[in-house]
Design a protein around this motif. Structure first.
Motif, short mmCIF file in Angstrom:
data_model
loop_
_atom_site.label_atom_id
_atom_site.label_comp_id
_atom_site.label_asym_id
_atom_site.label_seq_id
_atom_site.Cartn_x
_atom_site.Cartn_y
_atom_site.Cartn_z
N LEU A 100 0.81 -1.29 0.34
CA LEU A 100 0.57 0.04 0.12
C LEU A 100 0.22 1.16 -0.03
N HIS A 101 0.45 2.40 -0.62
CA HIS A 101 1.07 3.70 -1.00
C HIS A 101 0.43 4.74 -0.98
N ALA A 102 1.10 5.96 -1.38
CA ALA A 102 0.08 7.50 -1.04
C ALA A 102 -0.44 7.38 -0.19
N PHE A 103 -0.41 7.21 1.14
CA PHE A 103 -0.56 7.49 2.59
C PHE A 103 -0.61 9.26 2.86
N TYR A 104 0.37 9.63 1.88
CA TYR A 104 0.80 11.51 2.01
C TYR A 104 -0.03 12.49 1.79
N VAL A 105 -1.02 10.80 0.42
CA VAL A 105 -2.26 12.26 0.23
C VAL A 105 -3.64 12.44 0.93
N ILE A 106 -3.55 11.11 1.79
CA ILE A 106 -4.13 11.88 4.02
C ILE A 106 -3.64 12.53 4.10
N ASP A 107 -2.69 12.02 4.73
CA ASP A 107 -2.30 13.47 5.09
C ASP A 107 -2.43 14.48 5.01
N ASN A 108 -1.92 14.89 3.34
CA ASN A 108 -2.22 16.09 3.08
C ASN A 108 -3.21 17.13 2.95
N ALA A 109 -4.07 16.32 2.49
CA ALA A 109 -5.59 16.12 2.45
C ALA A 109 -6.18 15.88 4.26
N LYS A 110 -5.70 15.77 4.91
CA LYS A 110 -5.84 16.23 6.43
C LYS A 110 -5.66 17.31 7.26
N LYS A 111 -4.02 17.84 6.32
CA LYS A 111 -4.03 19.08 7.27
C LYS A 111 -4.27 20.46 6.46
N ALA A 112 -4.81 20.25 5.40
CA ALA A 112 -5.88 20.73 4.83
C ALA A 112 -6.82 21.21 5.42
N LEU A 113 -8.12 19.88 6.47
CA LEU A 113 -8.98 20.82 6.46
C LEU A 113 -8.68 20.58 7.72
N GLU A 114 -7.31 20.72 9.14
CA GLU A 114 -7.39 20.80 10.04
C GLU A 114 -7.61 22.35 9.59
N ALA A 115 -6.69 22.95 9.06
CA ALA A 115 -6.21 24.66 8.85
C ALA A 115 -7.85 24.97 8.23
N LEU A 116 -8.11 24.42 7.91
CA LEU A 116 -10.03 25.08 7.35
C LEU A 116 -11.24 24.84 8.54
N CYS A 117 -10.93 23.53 9.24
CA CYS A 117 -12.27 23.26 9.76
C CYS A 117 -11.77 21.63 11.11
N PRO A 118 -10.64 22.46 12.00
CA PRO A 118 -10.02 21.86 13.39
C PRO A 118 -11.12 21.31 14.24
#
Length: 323
Positions: A100-118
């Motif tokens: 399995l790979h591309a976990f960083y995609v989920i990490d990046n989405a989470k980071k962006a959403l935490e900035a918008l709506c923690p």
């Protein structure tokens, strides 16, 4: 599940269904779950997935496979995203999930959403939406993803034995899906996810070398296709990353997978198994002849699968660790 996909619906391993708790579907999800608390959730995730795809065309297959592997263990609770600790080996480090790979995609989405709506959008929901985007951005259908999943706190590598494997026969596949409340139609439709991705030689060696005492190659494989697979994956000294695309258009979501299956050009034993029963073969034939019918069935089964209740209780601040 192109992706390092030693099967989009997992890589090997035996049945571990005895004593397996039956997972039920939840009615708690809603398509407008974040309308007030995080209205830009879907646009944010889509942007992140699209950016990742520009740099790596294997991302869509990886995300789709990751979502499947999450939902088939403990339900859709983001447990596949958790890192191992000193005291516990997590799902992502179980043998079927090593590729399995591309976990960083989920990490990046989470980071962006935490900035918008923690502390609002669960990692399980991010993965479900990212998997949908992976399909849509690859030329497949779009659909409204029910949302409201919570993140689980338990992730065990040993549970990956529950994943259906590429050597499964039709009975094993049906039993595996039934344990999750999914039927034969779901099995055939979701197998169409193999229209995206790549498989390593280890996941289909059983079909091209020493198939049986009397036959070295699976007779259901078309002869020239079997020869090409043997050339890529020799019996000895196989290159580490050698393998084959799951269909001839591995970065496009289409119905080519079903057409090739009927021609004896499927990769896994579990793919070919779909042609061994009259009812499953009829569905394969239906989807091979109509991309529209395949997409309709796939969307229905994806919504059903992604609604399996994982019993999660929190919204993780970091998708790799519990709060």
């Amino acid at each position: 599940m192109a992706v390092k996909n030693t099967t989009i619906f997992s890589l090997l391993f035996s049945l571990a269904f005895l004593g397996l708790t039956c997972v039920h579907l939840t009615n708690a999800l809603s398509s407008n779950y974040y309308d007030k608390t995080c209205p830009n959730v879907e646009a944010t995730i889509t942007s992140v997935v699209k950016k990742a795809m520009l740099n790596d065309r294997t991302v869509p297959a990886a995300l789709l496979r990751m979502h499947f592997h999450d939902c088939f263990i403990r339900g859709c609770d983001g447990s596949v995203l958790l890192n191992s600790t000193k005291k516990n080996q997590a799902e992502k480090d179980g043998p079927p999930n090593i590729s399995l790979h591309a976990f960083y995609v989920i990490d990046n989405a989470k980071k962006a959403l935490e900035a918008l709506c923690p502390k609002t959008v669960s990692c399980a929901d991010i993965l479900a939406l990212a998997a949908r985007d992976a399909v849509t951005l690859s030329g497949g259908p779009n659909w409204n993803v029910p949302k409201g999943r919570k993140d689980g706190r338990v992730s065990k590598a040993t549970d990956t034995r529950q994943l259906p494997g590429p050597t499964f026969n039709i009975s094993q596949l049906q039993q595996s899906f039934a344990q999750r409340g999914l039927g034969t139609e779901d099995l055939v439709a979701l197998s169409g996810g193999h229209t995206l991705g790549f498989a390593h030689c280890s996941s289909f060696q059983n079909r091209i070398h020493n198939f049986s005492p009397k036959k070295s190659v699976d007779p259901t494989l078309q002869s020239s296709f079997a020869a090409s697979l043997k050339n890529v994956c020799p019996a000895k000294n196989t290159p580490k990353n050698a393998g084959a695309n799951l269909d001839s258009t591995p970065t496009t979501f289409d119905n080519r997978y079903y057409k090739l299956l009927l021609q004896g050009k499927s990769i896994f034993s579990s793919d070919q198994a779909l042609a061994t029963m009259a009812n499953t073969k009829a569905l394969v034939t239906k989807y091979a002849s109509s991309k529209k019918e395949f997409e309709k069935a796939f969307v229905k089964s994806m919504i059903k699968m992604s609604s399996i209740n994982g019993g999660g209780q929190e919204v993780r601040h970091d998708c790799r660790v519990v709060n």
